[in-house]
Write a protein that holds these residues in place. Structure first.
Motif, PDB file in Angstrom:
ATOM      1  N   GLN B 277       0.825  -1.196   0.000  1.00  0.00           N
ATOM      2  CA  GLN B 277       0.000   0.000   0.000  1.00  0.00           C
ATOM      3  C   GLN B 277       0.868   1.257   0.000  1.00  0.00           C
ATOM      4  OE1 GLN B 277      -3.283  -0.285  -0.433  1.00  0.00           O
ATOM      5  NE2 GLN B 277      -3.196   1.917  -0.790  1.00  0.00           N
ATOM      6  N   THR B 278       1.999   1.180   0.710  1.00  0.00           N
ATOM      7  CA  THR B 278       2.897   2.332   0.783  1.00  0.00           C
ATOM      8  C   THR B 278       3.443   2.670  -0.601  1.00  0.00           C
ATOM      9  OG1 THR B 278       3.518   1.588   2.978  1.00  0.00           O
ATOM     10  CG2 THR B 278       4.898   3.279   1.992  1.00  0.00           C
ATOM     11  N   VAL B 279       3.822   1.654  -1.340  1.00  0.00           N
ATOM     12  CA  VAL B 279       4.344   1.897  -2.687  1.00  0.00           C
ATOM     13  C   VAL B 279       3.260   2.543  -3.547  1.00  0.00           C
ATOM     14  CG1 VAL B 279       5.198   0.788  -4.787  1.00  0.00           C
ATOM     15  CG2 VAL B 279       6.011   0.019  -2.564  1.00  0.00           C
ATOM     16  N   GLU B 280       2.040   1.994  -3.464  1.00  0.00           N
ATOM     17  CA  GLU B 280       0.950   2.559  -4.259  1.00  0.00           C
ATOM     18  C   GLU B 280       0.715   4.015  -3.886  1.00  0.00           C
ATOM     19  OE1 GLU B 280      -2.903   0.674  -4.678  1.00  0.00           O
ATOM     20  OE2 GLU B 280      -1.894  -1.275  -4.874  1.00  0.00           O
ATOM     21  N   ASN B 281       0.651   4.230  -2.573  1.00  0.00           N
ATOM     22  CA  ASN B 281       0.383   5.579  -2.071  1.00  0.00           C
ATOM     23  C   ASN B 281       1.495   6.530  -2.493  1.00  0.00           C
ATOM     24  OD1 ASN B 281       1.073   7.596   0.235  1.00  0.00           O
ATOM     25  ND2 ASN B 281      -1.132   7.218   0.463  1.00  0.00           N
ATOM     26  N   GLY B 282       2.733   6.075  -2.345  1.00  0.00           N
ATOM     27  CA  GLY B 282       3.875   6.913  -2.686  1.00  0.00           C
ATOM     28  C   GLY B 282       3.865   7.302  -4.152  1.00  0.00           C
ATOM     29  N   LEU B 283       3.506   6.341  -5.012  1.00  0.00           N
ATOM     30  CA  LEU B 283       3.475   6.631  -6.445  1.00  0.00           C
ATOM     31  C   LEU B 283       2.430   7.701  -6.756  1.00  0.00           C
ATOM     32  CD1 LEU B 283       3.895   3.040  -7.918  1.00  0.00           C
ATOM     33  CD2 LEU B 283       5.560   4.898  -7.942  1.00  0.00           C
TER      34      LEU B 283
END
Lengths: 507, 294
Positions: B277-283
């Protein structure tokens, strides 16, 4: 003598009409270590499996504490106070020592909560580990322990289940000498506490070192037994083998040549084999004898490039192999029949034709397209399959898994014959196949050497080696301890050579 | 000498790979966006990851026995479809446990076939379940979007002690799963079965029962994940839960649970779910260009 705890009375057992155990009777007493010895296939495992409830005897009875004992499963044996420690341990590497000991029944918090009572199992595990001299915190993962320590954890587990009889099956094969000594100390301590032990081992020196009484099995018969002092090692050996070799082997009318086919010089791999040298000639059958764990199969795997070696030289014909890999070995005309037919030798779900063709596919590739020349391949597969006398002609339809053991082995032999090998290494070629199929395998071997192929014949069956080989190499603890010529074959002397190092350990 | 030191370092890195990956991701995105490293955004990430995390915790049980469950996304959809179509008028305290029970029952069907059809890999069995259940849900909903009533929607916006409801749910499932796996006989037996089912049988463990139970737990968690998700989005289209098995299995495996059984646990799984989720959010935060080509 202390009170009798277990009595076997006339146990018999047959598998598919073949009697593997015939009227075996003996007794075990409290505080006694009983050694059970015999060659492979003499009925030791069957006896164990009957006691453990894995097999049921066809005839005879077992008495435990004066009451009849008829286990129908491992659970019955455990509840009756019998614990089994096998060569392959039954531990979970991903769990801790305490969890392994109590996995069959964890004590729970407050008696009924579904939570493990960590305090109690830790406490109890410490006590049990003390009894077997293992000094690790109970929460240590079993994966971190050595083989010897794991063996002792198994014993602690047996003690946790209040075992009164502990059966150890070849427990020392993967242990160091020091670990073995420690195991014996623990066994003696348990004996002093009144626990009875049955100890199965090929290493007669160990059996004589630790057991109070010894029983000898041969071909499913109990051929002798008594207190240790009445069973010196030569008596044990002659009891174990003493069998006349009948006409089980087809006659061979060719003589080996003196042309070297495979020269092996100083092959060493630490912990596996040491300084192994020999020469195998064209048209010769060279046997390799030795006990389980002597390094025979390991040597074969090294020679065929399956396992690495540190030092030494391998030459096929007059070329020294610069690279020893299965591909290179096959290119130079070597073939290898593995002892693990089902796991390594065959694709069980594939047809006879596919199995036979596999190592030769490249030879049947058309030079221009690389496609396989199907009809030529199929003709040759059929021819070689007929030659090894597989009992079906449906080579393209029959799956290997549906064949008998003997016919499966013929498929393995056939697939190598298709390559016309100059050197053929056979590792236990007749294991698990019936007498008729054995005879046919022997005939194929004789045919091969008549054509000039050199055969390295590894076997655990002494009479087979004596019946088939021109010379027999004997290995013990990874070393060659003797070479016997055909005119001086004598199973007792060969077995003695095979145990040389074990005897030295006792002295 | 340096060889062994290097190997030891490699081992340490390997063992803590999820944590290290997590830190690396945090550092990268924090340096790219100043809105990324805020408490509000972090709460947001955990809330958004909670339904994946709950389902991934359930599938961790299955993976620990060297099994797999591809039907989680479909179970999620069926549960929510039934909730929206037939249980909408019931109070949440009744309808939610009912949906959870439906998930458990669907997991039990998986478990039943896994135990009964020994020759068939769970991959095939649960793949079949995936298609059957998605088909059933599409038939029930007429492939139309379904909506949940107000009380469930407001639940999605509820917080307690400043923490959103979804995170409480996530925390409760995690805590319970952690205790079950570590401190109960059943939990340890799950590990034993995953390591060596034959040895487990010899040790007196009821292997079929353990296998059956892990699929029940997985089904239950899949339904719970569906509830958490629907409370956040309020409507379920025909793609609800579609391909959810990918992030769910990825979360567990990223967290160090082995596909071959016996190794791993729910702490790693939680990290894995949040990491994804962090990667998605960060992107999103860094306005990554979807169509960028290198």
């Amino acid at each position: 003598m202390a009170a009798e705890i277990l009595r076997l009375d006339g146990l018999s057992k047959s598998f598919f009409g073949v009697e593997v155990l015939h009227a075996v009777s003996f007794a075990l007493h409290r505080g006694e270590i009983l050694g059970l010895v015999g060659e492979n296939g003499s009925g030791k495992s069957t006896t164990m499996n009957i006691l453990g409830g894995i097999h049921q005897a066809d005839a005879g009875s077992i008495t435990l504490d004066g009451r009849p004992y008829r286990p129908t499963g491992p659970r019955d044996a455990q509840e009756a106070g019998l614990a089994f420690i096998h060569q392959e341990l039954n531990l979970f590497e991903n769990l801790s020592i305490e969890e392994n000991i109590f996995i069959s029944g964890f004590p729970r918090r407050l008696g009924r909560l579904p939570l493990i009572d960590r305090g109690r199992i830790g406490q109890r595990t410490r006590e049990l580990l003390d009894m077997v001299d293992v000094r690790y915190p109970p929460a240590t993962p079993v994966g971190k322990l050595s083989q010897g320590e794991r063996q002792l954890v198994e014993i602690a587990k047996a003690l946790s289940q209040d075992a009164r009889i502990i059966l150890l099956d070849e427990p020392t094969t993967s242990l160091t000498r020091r670990e073995t000594e420690k195991l014996f100390t623990i066994m003696e301590r348990l004996r002093a506490q009144g626990i009875a032990l049955i100890y199965i081992s090929h290493i007669l020196g160990d059996v004589l070192r630790v057991c109070d009484t010894i029983q000898v099995l041969r071909d499913g018969h109990l051929v002798g037994g008594g207190p240790r002092d009445e069973m010196p090692i030569d008596t044990l050996i002659s009891l174990m083998v003493g069998r006349k070799i009948e006409n089980l082997f087809p006659p061979r009318d060719t003589e080996p040549t003196t042309v070297p086919a495979l020269e092996v010089e100083g092959i060493t791999q630490s912990g596996v084999v040491r300084d192994v040298s020999f020469t195998l000639h064209e048209g010769e059958v060279l046997g390799v004898a030795g006990l389980m764990g002597a390094g025979r199969s390991e040597l074969a795997r090294i020679l065929f490039g399956l396992d690495p070696f540190e030092a030494g030289r391998i030459a096929v014909g007059d070329t020294t192999l610069t690279e020893v890999s299965p591909e290179a070995c096959m290119r130079h005309g070597m073939a290898f029949l593995t002892e693990d037919r089902r796991g390594e030798g065959l694709m069980m779900e594939a047809t006879i034709a596919d199995n036979t063709a596999l190592p030769s596919l490249r030879a049947y590739a058309r030079s221009l397209t690389g496609w396989i020349a199907r009809s030529r391949l199929e003709d040759d597969v059929a021819e070689v399959s007929r030659r090894v006398q597989i009992n079906t002609t449906d080579y393209r339809g029959m799956l290997v898994k549906n064949l008998s053991g003997g016919n499966q082995q013929k498929v393995v032999i056939g697939k190598w014959l298709l390559r016309q090998p100059k050197v053929f290494i056979l590792d236990e070629p007749t294991r698990g196949i019936d007498v008729g199929a054995k005879f046919e395998v022997y005939k194929i071997v004789n045919q091969l050497v008549a054509e000039g192929t050199a055969v390295l014949f590894i076997s655990s069956e002494m009479e087979e080696l004596i019946g088939m080989c021109d010379r027999i190499l004997v290995m013990s603890h990874g070393e060659i301890t003797g070479i016997h010529e055909r005119h001086e074959f004598d199973s007792e002397r060969i077995l003695e050579t095979a145990m040389l190092k074990n005897l030295a350990d006792v002295a | 000498m340096s060889g062994t030191a290097g190997r030891r370092l490699a081992l340490v890195v390997l063992q803590n790979a999820p944590l290290i990956a997590f830190v690396v991701v945090l550092v990268i995105f924090a340096s790219l966006s100043d809105r990324f490293l805020t408490l509000g955004n972090f709460t947001n990430i955990v809330t958004q990851s909670s339904h994946i995390a709950i389902m991934a915790i359930g599938i961790t049980f299955v993976l620990l026995t060297a099994g797999i469950d591809l039907s989680v996304g479909a179970v999620m959809y069926v549960g929510v479809a039934i909730l929206a179509l037939y249980l909408g008028d019931l109070p949440v305290v009744v309808s939610f446990p009912l949906v959870a029970l439906i998930g458990l029952a669907l997991g039990a069907v998986n478990g039943f076939f896994v135990v009964q059809m020994r020759g068939l890999h769970p991959f095939i069995i649960t793949l079949a379940m995936l298609f059957i259940l998605r088909g059933a849900a599409l038939w029930m909903t007429d492939t139309r979007m379904v909506f949940v009533a107000e009380p469930i929607m407001s639940l999605g916006r509820t917080s307690y002690l400043g923490v959103p409801w979804a995170i409480w749910m996530f925390a409760a499932v995690f805590a319970l799963a952690w205790i079950v796996l570590r401190e109960t006989p059943f939990g340890r037996q799950v590990y034993a079965v995953g390591q060596d089912p034959v040895a487990a049988g010899k040790a007196g463990i009821n292997v079929p029962l353990v296998l059956f139970a892990v699929y029940c737990i997985c089904g239950l968690c899949a339904a719970l994940g569906g509830l958490v998700s629907i409370a956040q989005v309020a409507a379920a289209s025909s793609t609800f839960g579609f391909q959810k098995e990918f992030p769910v299995i990825a979360a567990a495996v990223l967290g160090g649970t082995s596909l071959f059984g016996g190794r791993g646990g729910v702490i790693g799984t939680v990290f894995g779910a949040i990491l994804i989720q962090t990667v998605e959010n960060g992107l999103v935060m860094t306005n990554a260009n979807l169509h960028h080509r290198w």
